[in-house]
Design a protein around this motif. Sequence first.
Motif, short mmCIF file in Angstrom:
data_model
loop_
_atom_site.label_atom_id
_atom_site.label_comp_id
_atom_site.label_asym_id
_atom_site.label_seq_id
_atom_site.Cartn_x
_atom_site.Cartn_y
_atom_site.Cartn_z
N ASP A 3 55.22 94.40 -27.59
CA ASP A 3 53.98 93.68 -26.84
C ASP A 3 53.75 93.11 -27.68
OD1 ASP A 3 54.42 94.91 -24.38
OD2 ASP A 3 53.05 96.45 -23.93
N ILE A 4 53.45 93.46 -29.27
CA ILE A 4 53.07 92.76 -30.43
C ILE A 4 53.84 90.99 -30.01
CG2 ILE A 4 52.87 92.04 -32.95
CD1 ILE A 4 51.95 95.40 -32.49
N GLU A 5 55.02 91.34 -30.41
CA GLU A 5 55.55 89.45 -30.40
C GLU A 5 55.78 88.78 -29.44
OE1 GLU A 5 59.51 91.28 -30.77
OE2 GLU A 5 59.90 91.64 -32.95
N LYS A 6 55.28 89.51 -27.99
CA LYS A 6 55.15 88.44 -26.87
C LYS A 6 53.62 88.37 -27.22
CE LYS A 6 58.19 91.93 -23.72
NZ LYS A 6 58.15 92.62 -22.50
N ILE A 7 52.76 88.95 -27.34
CA ILE A 7 51.73 88.34 -27.66
C ILE A 7 51.39 87.33 -29.21
CG2 ILE A 7 48.76 88.95 -28.23
CD1 ILE A 7 49.26 91.67 -27.16
N ALA A 8 52.17 87.43 -30.05
CA ALA A 8 52.14 86.45 -30.62
C ALA A 8 52.88 85.35 -29.95
CB ALA A 8 53.54 87.10 -31.66
N ASN A 9 53.87 85.23 -29.15
CA ASN A 9 54.83 84.31 -28.76
C ASN A 9 54.09 83.34 -27.82
OD1 ASN A 9 57.02 84.71 -29.97
ND2 ASN A 9 58.16 85.89 -28.72
N HIS A 10 53.13 84.18 -27.02
CA HIS A 10 51.51 83.34 -26.41
C HIS A 10 50.91 82.35 -27.24
CE1 HIS A 10 49.46 82.89 -22.70
NE2 HIS A 10 48.20 83.43 -23.64
N LEU A 11 50.38 83.54 -28.06
CA LEU A 11 49.61 82.73 -28.63
C LEU A 11 50.23 81.16 -29.70
CD1 LEU A 11 47.17 86.07 -30.45
CD2 LEU A 11 46.75 84.23 -28.50
N ILE A 12 51.10 81.32 -29.94
CA ILE A 12 51.85 80.36 -30.94
C ILE A 12 52.30 79.59 -30.15
CG2 ILE A 12 54.11 80.08 -32.40
CD1 ILE A 12 53.70 82.85 -33.39
N ALA A 13 52.32 79.82 -29.02
CA ALA A 13 52.89 78.29 -28.12
C ALA A 13 52.06 77.87 -27.77
CB ALA A 13 53.95 78.94 -26.54
N GLY A 14 50.17 78.34 -27.51
CA GLY A 14 49.16 77.94 -26.89
C GLY A 14 48.32 77.65 -28.15
N LYS A 15 49.23 78.00 -29.86
CA LYS A 15 47.60 77.21 -30.83
C LYS A 15 46.66 77.39 -30.36
CE LYS A 15 50.83 72.90 -31.66
NZ LYS A 15 51.83 72.29 -30.67
N GLN A 16 47.38 79.25 -29.69
CA GLN A 16 45.84 79.77 -30.33
C GLN A 16 45.93 81.36 -31.32
OE1 GLN A 16 46.33 81.66 -26.47
NE2 GLN A 16 45.43 79.14 -25.38
N PHE A 17 44.59 81.66 -31.45
CA PHE A 17 44.77 82.96 -32.13
C PHE A 17 43.99 83.80 -31.69
CE2 PHE A 17 45.72 78.93 -35.00
CZ PHE A 17 45.93 79.77 -36.42
N ILE A 18 44.02 84.70 -32.66
CA ILE A 18 43.05 86.22 -32.09
C ILE A 18 42.71 86.66 -33.39
CG2 ILE A 18 45.22 87.58 -32.38
CD1 ILE A 18 44.21 89.55 -30.19
N ALA A 19 41.30 87.48 -32.74
CA ALA A 19 40.76 88.17 -33.98
C ALA A 19 40.37 89.12 -33.56
CB ALA A 19 39.26 87.48 -34.57
N VAL A 20 40.25 90.95 -34.21
CA VAL A 20 39.58 91.52 -33.49
C VAL A 20 38.21 92.00 -34.05
CG1 VAL A 20 42.12 92.03 -33.58
CG2 VAL A 20 41.39 93.07 -35.15
N ALA A 21 37.51 93.05 -33.77
CA ALA A 21 36.85 94.26 -34.24
C ALA A 21 36.64 95.59 -34.04
CB ALA A 21 35.58 93.50 -32.84
N GLU A 22 36.96 96.27 -34.93
CA GLU A 22 37.09 97.73 -34.78
C GLU A 22 35.97 98.56 -34.96
OE1 GLU A 22 41.23 97.86 -36.07
OE2 GLU A 22 41.48 96.42 -36.66
#
Length: 156
Positions: A3-22
Amino acid sequence: MNDIEKIANHLIAGKQFIAVAESCTGGLLASTLISKSGASGWFKGGIVCYSNEIKQRVLKVEDGILDQFGAVSHEVSKALVLGVVHLMQVEAGIAITGIAGPEGGSQEKPVGLVYISTYLKGEIITKEYRFLGTRTEIRQKAVDESVIQLHNQIIH
């Protein structure tokens, strides 16, 4: 592909980034996400907002929300994900707040209660979970479920 690789690939393809609050996971989610090589191409950063002060000062969670619903709530989880997405200027986000234990639980909010909010291009999904196990197991389950939740949001 996990799932992490799939998320990464989706974000990279869309030239998008993620951030987290924990909160209860204390950085475990960020550490898990950046364990994938090349994470700098899709992961912008994270905030460990363990204290209410940081939730308010850094992520702009309103006092009234914390006072009315408590730090471990649907409303605070949603406010955290909105705060981190705004702060980091990203298209995707994950926020986790909960009670990992072994202390800190109550009848109303038991140990293992966790709220996870995921954000993807304006859509927020917040879910409540009730995990069983040790502190370490609850934290890991919260991280695992947050990745699954965002992945599911991406594929829908």
